[in-house]
Design an enzyme around this catalytic site. Structure first.
Site, mmCIF file in Angstrom:
data_model
loop_
_atom_site.group_PDB
_atom_site.id
_atom_site.type_symbol
_atom_site.label_atom_id
_atom_site.label_comp_id
_atom_site.label_asym_id
_atom_site.label_seq_id
_atom_site.Cartn_x
_atom_site.Cartn_y
_atom_site.Cartn_z
ATOM 1 N N SER A 36 13.140 -23.537 -3.803
ATOM 2 C CA SER A 36 12.201 -22.537 -4.334
ATOM 3 C C SER A 36 11.254 -23.122 -5.368
ATOM 4 O O SER A 36 10.515 -22.388 -6.017
ATOM 5 C CB SER A 36 12.976 -21.367 -4.949
ATOM 6 O OG SER A 36 13.764 -21.815 -6.034
ATOM 7 N N THR A 168 -15.594 17.988 -3.951
ATOM 8 C CA THR A 168 -14.210 18.116 -3.495
ATOM 9 C C THR A 168 -14.324 18.090 -1.971
ATOM 10 O O THR A 168 -15.323 18.572 -1.413
ATOM 11 C CB THR A 168 -13.552 19.436 -3.947
ATOM 12 O OG1 THR A 168 -14.275 20.531 -3.382
ATOM 13 C CG2 THR A 168 -13.547 19.583 -5.467
ATOM 14 N N HIS A 169 -13.337 17.509 -1.322
ATOM 15 C CA HIS A 169 -13.385 17.354 0.143
ATOM 16 C C HIS A 169 -14.633 16.579 0.588
ATOM 17 O O HIS A 169 -15.080 16.733 1.726
ATOM 18 C CB HIS A 169 -13.358 18.711 0.863
ATOM 19 C CG HIS A 169 -12.338 19.667 0.320
ATOM 20 N ND1 HIS A 169 -11.059 19.752 0.808
ATOM 21 C CD2 HIS A 169 -12.417 20.561 -0.700
ATOM 22 C CE1 HIS A 169 -10.384 20.668 0.123
ATOM 23 N NE2 HIS A 169 -11.183 21.176 -0.798
ATOM 24 N N SER A 291 -24.756 -10.892 5.887
ATOM 25 C CA SER A 291 -24.137 -10.985 7.201
ATOM 26 C C SER A 291 -24.586 -12.277 7.863
ATOM 27 O O SER A 291 -25.709 -12.742 7.643
ATOM 28 C CB SER A 291 -24.572 -9.785 8.044
ATOM 29 O OG SER A 291 -24.489 -10.095 9.426
ATOM 30 N N LYS A 297 -28.621 -7.431 6.011
ATOM 31 C CA LYS A 297 -27.429 -6.779 5.438
ATOM 32 C C LYS A 297 -27.181 -7.119 3.980
ATOM 33 O O LYS A 297 -27.411 -8.228 3.529
ATOM 34 C CB LYS A 297 -26.174 -7.150 6.258
ATOM 35 C CG LYS A 297 -26.070 -6.464 7.592
ATOM 36 C CD LYS A 297 -26.125 -4.933 7.531
ATOM 37 C CE LYS A 297 -24.881 -4.303 6.977
ATOM 38 N NZ LYS A 297 -23.772 -4.275 7.937
ATOM 39 N N GLU A 304 -14.779 -3.742 -0.872
ATOM 40 C CA GLU A 304 -13.895 -3.655 0.302
ATOM 41 C C GLU A 304 -12.686 -4.569 0.149
ATOM 42 O O GLU A 304 -11.566 -4.214 0.526
ATOM 43 C CB GLU A 304 -14.672 -4.013 1.568
ATOM 44 C CG GLU A 304 -15.735 -2.983 1.906
ATOM 45 C CD GLU A 304 -16.698 -3.487 2.977
ATOM 46 O OE1 GLU A 304 -16.279 -4.260 3.852
ATOM 47 O OE2 GLU A 304 -17.876 -3.101 2.926
ATOM 48 N N TYR A 331 24.511 -11.103 -8.849
ATOM 49 C CA TYR A 331 23.449 -11.937 -8.263
ATOM 50 C C TYR A 331 23.723 -12.198 -6.787
ATOM 51 O O TYR A 331 24.860 -12.459 -6.388
ATOM 52 C CB TYR A 331 23.343 -13.283 -9.008
ATOM 53 C CG TYR A 331 22.259 -14.179 -8.412
ATOM 54 C CD1 TYR A 331 20.929 -14.035 -8.799
ATOM 55 C CD2 TYR A 331 22.568 -15.121 -7.431
ATOM 56 C CE1 TYR A 331 19.937 -14.820 -8.231
ATOM 57 C CE2 TYR A 331 21.586 -15.911 -6.858
ATOM 58 C CZ TYR A 331 20.270 -15.748 -7.268
ATOM 59 O OH TYR A 331 19.286 -16.520 -6.698
ATOM 60 N N GLN A 336 16.149 -14.511 -4.945
ATOM 61 C CA GLN A 336 15.188 -15.602 -5.128
ATOM 62 C C GLN A 336 13.803 -15.204 -4.601
ATOM 63 O O GLN A 336 12.786 -15.709 -5.077
ATOM 64 C CB GLN A 336 15.691 -16.845 -4.398
ATOM 65 C CG GLN A 336 14.770 -18.043 -4.514
ATOM 66 C CD GLN A 336 15.461 -19.333 -4.123
ATOM 67 O OE1 GLN A 336 16.324 -19.825 -4.834
ATOM 68 N NE2 GLN A 336 15.115 -19.862 -2.973
ATOM 69 N N LYS A 339 10.522 -13.481 -6.870
ATOM 70 C CA LYS A 339 9.386 -14.128 -7.536
ATOM 71 C C LYS A 339 8.219 -14.355 -6.579
ATOM 72 O O LYS A 339 7.068 -14.411 -7.012
ATOM 73 C CB LYS A 339 9.850 -15.438 -8.178
ATOM 74 C CG LYS A 339 10.765 -15.188 -9.380
ATOM 75 C CD LYS A 339 11.428 -16.436 -9.894
ATOM 76 C CE LYS A 339 12.473 -17.007 -8.974
ATOM 77 N NZ LYS A 339 13.591 -16.095 -8.631
#
Ligand code: ARG
Length: 473
Positions: A36, A168-169, A291, A297, A304, A331, A336, A339
């Site tokens: 690790s 709203t909506h 783009s 673009k 995003e 444990y 392990q 992390k």
């Protein structure tokens, strides 16, 4: 295959802290699954700090002589320096950061280096290192989050009076201001800031050192000494809990997931606002992308990407909860993996926060266009209904009256805001007690915002921003 020959201490390979009870080292495949160091190496500052504190304790109880203690703490300083310079050399049998540091200690000091392991286990070491690492990460990330909130507060102050449709909506509902909308996100993130603060307090309330593998120690080491040396405010009340617990990490990951959710919503708004259909806002060049095929673009990729990263952050908390849910005390090696998700989430937030701050900073609004939509879509309907309530009408009836007004306007292809004061009074006779100024204010979105002047309302954004700044300072 790991060789077990010619190692300083028999079958215990130098960077692997176990092995004497086996006739051979682990298979390559087993080793590769278990190693690790690539993940946990970054905890070196905390592993070294706790090793120094441990050496001090071993000296106090007489396990180390003064000479051994001086040699060990000196060697730990040397090792610390090599890490700080990026010059620490790993060997292929460094299983994890704890093993790598002890291996180096033994290289530097021979047998004396092997004395430091007395009275501790990787089980309490690893969770100590993770706690201290995370406490520092939280401090850094709180600063990054504060910066995001400050950019929101700045933009909110700049647009405190810039009226806008509130939705709203995703349907126009009542007029607000751009500042009101942005400050809403500021308050969400201010709660996140608090959550991280609380999380750090809980992390630092529990020093796990002195718990050993699980049961506590036969050597008379004092858990409180470690706590004091490392800046904890208290010690683990139960050694089994101390080595098995990962809820502080779950709590952090949950807080980070909530941050991700808030930022994702903000980004979703920015993506909508940047569309030609909305035409509200524009991300700066520095926070827009083009783009490869469509030369025209201008894409809100940053927003995003942040929205996408939220999914990854949600995954981290889910992964850790799933990892922990079936584990018998105490444990288990499953832990392990904690992390891996912890660091990934923290790293993700580290790249997200500055990008969001920069994107908000560079955001410009077409305030004229935004304002033009503020009163339309029958957004002034509630204001008229509430004027009727002020004139004594039950709200249930006022709702009906204004509903009919909306229906008749809609049939004629006009909006309430297109009505002159006289036309309004004619269509809603109960408003006839109002003078011309009051009638025209009723269908004016600016006046609508100003009427909402309670501390939380659209008409009190400046004061809200002042309070927001104070809340995070
Ligand atoms: N690298 C291990 C981890 O991250 C350290 C603890 C190992 N403990 C053990 N009993 N094998 O969890």
């Amino acid at each position: 295959m790991m060789s077990t020959e010619n190692q300083p201490y028999g079958a215990t390979s130098a960077g692997r802290l176990w092995g004497a009870r086996f006739s051979d080292g682990p298979a390559q495949a087993a080793w590769e699954l278990g190693v690790s160091i690539a993940t946990d190496h970054r905890m070196w500052p905390y592993d070294l700090a706790s090793s120094t504190a441990h050496a001090d304790e071993l000296l106090r109880i007489g396990v180390l002589t003064a000479a051994d203690h001086a040699a060990i703490t000196g060697a730990l300083d040397t090792i610390r320096e090599s890490f700080a310079l990026g010059e620490f050399e790993y060997t292929p049998d460094d299983e994890d950061i704890h093993g790598a540091i002890e291996r180096r200690l033994v290289e530097l000091l021979g047998e004396t280096g092997g004395r430091l392991r007395a009275g501790r286990s990787r089980n309490d070491q690893v969770i100590n290192d993770a706690r201290l690492w995370l406490a520092q990460a939280i401090d850094d990330q709180r600063a990054g989050l504060k910066h995001v909130i400050t950019t929101l507060a700045d933009q909110a102050a700049l647009h405190a009076e810039a009226i806008a449709p509130g939705f709203t909506h995703l349907q126009r509902a009542q007029p607000v201001t751009i500042g009101h909308h942005l400050a809403a996100y500021g308050w969400m993130l201010a709660r996140d800031l608090d959550r991280l603060h609380d999380c750090k307090d809980r992390i630092m309330a529990v020093s796990p050192l002195g718990s050993g593998a699980l049961a506590g120690l036969t050597l008379p080491l004092d858990p409180m000494q470690y706590a004091q040396a490392l800046g904890y405010t208290g010690i683990a009340p139960n050694s089994m809990d101390a080595v098995a617990d990962r809820d502080f990490m779950v709590e952090y990951l949950a807080a980070v997931a909530i941050i991700g959710m808030h930022l994702s919503r903000l980004c979703e708004d920015i993506i909508l606002w940047s569309s030609v259909e909305f035409g509200w806002a524009r991300c700066s060049d520095a926070f827009s992308t083009g783009s490869s095929i469509m030369p025209q673009k201008r894409n809100p990729d940053i927003a995003e990407l942040v929205r996408g990263k939220a999914g990854r952050l949600f995954g981290a908390v889910q992964a850790l909860l799933t990892m922990c849910k079936g584990l018998p005390l105490t444990y288990n090696r499953d832990l392990q993996e904690d992390k891996v998700v912890l660091f990934d989430a923290a790293d993700t937030l580290d790249v997200v926060l500055p990008a969001v701050a920069g994107m908000i900073e560079g955001l410009t609004f077409n305030t004229t266009h935004v304002a033009a939509g503020a009163g339309g879509g029958f957004a002034m309907a509630t204001d008229i209904a509430e004027a009727l309530v002020r004139a004594g009408m039950p709200f249930r009836q006022a709702h009906e009256v204004v509903g009919s007004l909306v229906a008749s306007c809609e049939a004629e292809g006009i909006d309430i805001i297109d009505l002159s004061p006289a036309q309004l009074a004619e269509r809603v006779p109960a408003l006839q007690g109002l003078d011309t100024a009051a009638l025209s204010a009723l269908v004016n979105p600016h006046a609508g915002v100003a009427r909402r002047n309670a501390p939380n309302g659209a008409g009190a954004v400046r004061e809200q921003v002042v309070r927001l700044r104070a809340a995070i300072s």
